[in-house]
Motif scaffolding. Structure first.
Motif, PDB file in Angstrom:
ATOM      1  N   TYR A   1     -87.257 -30.124  44.894  1.00 32.83           N
ATOM      2  CA  TYR A   1     -88.644 -29.859  44.495  1.00 32.83           C
ATOM      3  C   TYR A   1     -88.853 -28.366  44.219  1.00 32.83           C
ATOM      4  O   TYR A   1     -89.492 -27.998  43.232  1.00 32.83           O
ATOM      5  CB  TYR A   1     -89.588 -30.344  45.600  1.00 32.83           C
ATOM      6  CG  TYR A   1     -91.043 -30.285  45.227  1.00 32.83           C
ATOM      7  CD1 TYR A   1     -91.610 -31.260  44.406  1.00 32.83           C
ATOM      8  CD2 TYR A   1     -91.865 -29.268  45.695  1.00 32.83           C
ATOM      9  CE1 TYR A   1     -92.951 -31.218  44.065  1.00 32.83           C
ATOM     10  CE2 TYR A   1     -93.204 -29.218  45.355  1.00 32.83           C
ATOM     11  CZ  TYR A   1     -93.738 -30.187  44.541  1.00 32.83           C
ATOM     12  OH  TYR A   1     -95.065 -30.134  44.197  1.00 32.83           O
TER      13      TYR A   1
ATOM     14  N   THR B   1     -99.722 -21.778  34.645  1.00 32.72           N
ATOM     15  CA  THR B   1     -98.617 -22.011  35.578  1.00 32.72           C
ATOM     16  C   THR B   1     -97.579 -20.905  35.570  1.00 32.72           C
ATOM     17  O   THR B   1     -96.695 -20.897  36.409  1.00 32.72           O
ATOM     18  CB  THR B   1     -97.909 -23.328  35.238  1.00 32.72           C
ATOM     19  OG1 THR B   1     -97.372 -23.239  33.908  1.00 32.72           O
ATOM     20  CG2 THR B   1     -98.861 -24.502  35.326  1.00 32.72           C
TER      21      THR B   1
ATOM     22  N   THR C   1     -95.417 -24.231  39.909  1.00 37.55           N
ATOM     23  CA  THR C   1     -96.211 -25.459  39.771  1.00 37.55           C
ATOM     24  C   THR C   1     -96.161 -26.307  41.040  1.00 37.55           C
ATOM     25  O   THR C   1     -96.349 -27.517  40.985  1.00 37.55           O
ATOM     26  CB  THR C   1     -95.700 -26.287  38.575  1.00 37.55           C
ATOM     27  OG1 THR C   1     -94.330 -26.596  38.779  1.00 37.55           O
ATOM     28  CG2 THR C   1     -95.880 -25.545  37.266  1.00 37.55           C
TER      29      THR C   1
ATOM     30  N   ASN D   1     -89.962 -26.722  40.623  1.00 38.66           N
ATOM     31  CA  ASN D   1     -91.338 -26.241  40.526  1.00 38.66           C
ATOM     32  C   ASN D   1     -91.537 -24.755  40.782  1.00 38.66           C
ATOM     33  O   ASN D   1     -92.657 -24.262  40.632  1.00 38.66           O
ATOM     34  CB  ASN D   1     -92.230 -27.040  41.477  1.00 38.66           C
ATOM     35  CG  ASN D   1     -92.373 -28.468  41.035  1.00 38.66           C
ATOM     36  OD1 ASN D   1     -93.021 -28.747  40.040  1.00 38.66           O
ATOM     37  ND2 ASN D   1     -91.738 -29.377  41.752  1.00 38.66           N
TER      38      ASN D   1
END
Length: 185
Positions: free
Chosen positions: A73, A153, A122, A77
């Motif tokens: 993750y 972002t 993000t 991100n």
């Protein structure tokens, strides 16, 4: 009098019971010599983001599954870009002490590389439309703060521009020539 004391105690304890917003995360980003260190403070809802990212976690009880999903993750991100447009490589993360806040999780996240130029953050945008990430960047004791949210972002860091004074040499030539002509008259 009894009601007044009850009211005072209620007010005092309600202040201590205030929790951080579940749609805010905080990042302290520091450029070191060959690494970028990020101290991240995530709300307890980070677990929801991990489950949304990997639905297999819904029924998993293995801590290793959560750790591997967390790494994936973060890699997807939190993207750090170097001077030449290259993506800095994720190295590792470490859980930090919560310093008394049980409603958040603190981590030290390390990326390998230097000359940090751009950041795309993000994290948790997939579970909250109103998610805001506060990014405080420290490079050479200069500090800047940026917010990332849906629609915004990514941000670029201002490069320190070195001023070149070579053009002054061109201005010096006419001054020397005029001075030489004036002295020889």
């Amino acid at each position: 009098m009894r009601y007044l004391l009850f009211f005072c105690f209620t007010c005092v304890f309600s202040i201590f019971g205030y929790a951080h917003k579940t749609n805010e995360a905080f990042f302290k980003i520091t450029q070191k010599e060959n690494t970028v260190e990020i101290e991240a403070a995530f709300p307890w809802t980070m677990r929801n983001a991990l489950v949304a990212f990997n639905p297999y976690l819904e029924n998993s009880t293995d801590k290793k599954d959560f750790e591997n999903t967390f790494i994936d993750y973060i890699k997807e991100n939190l993207i750090l870009t170097g001077k030449n447009g290259d993506t800095l490589k994720f190295q590792e993360y470490k859980a930090l002490e919560n310093s008394g806040h049980s409603h958040q999780n603190n981590y030290l996240i390390l990326f390998k590389g230097s000359h940090l130029i751009g950041i795309t953050n993000t994290i948790m945008f997939d579970i909250y439309d109103s998610q805001v990430n506060y990014n405080t960047i420290t490079i050479n004791s200069k500090q800047q703060t940026f917010k990332t949210k849906k629609g915004l972002t990514h941000f670029e860091l201002a490069e320190s521009k070195k001023t070149s004074y070579w053009y002054l040499f061109l201005l010096l030539l006419p001054v020397v020539y005029i001075s030489y002509r004036y002295m020889n008259k």
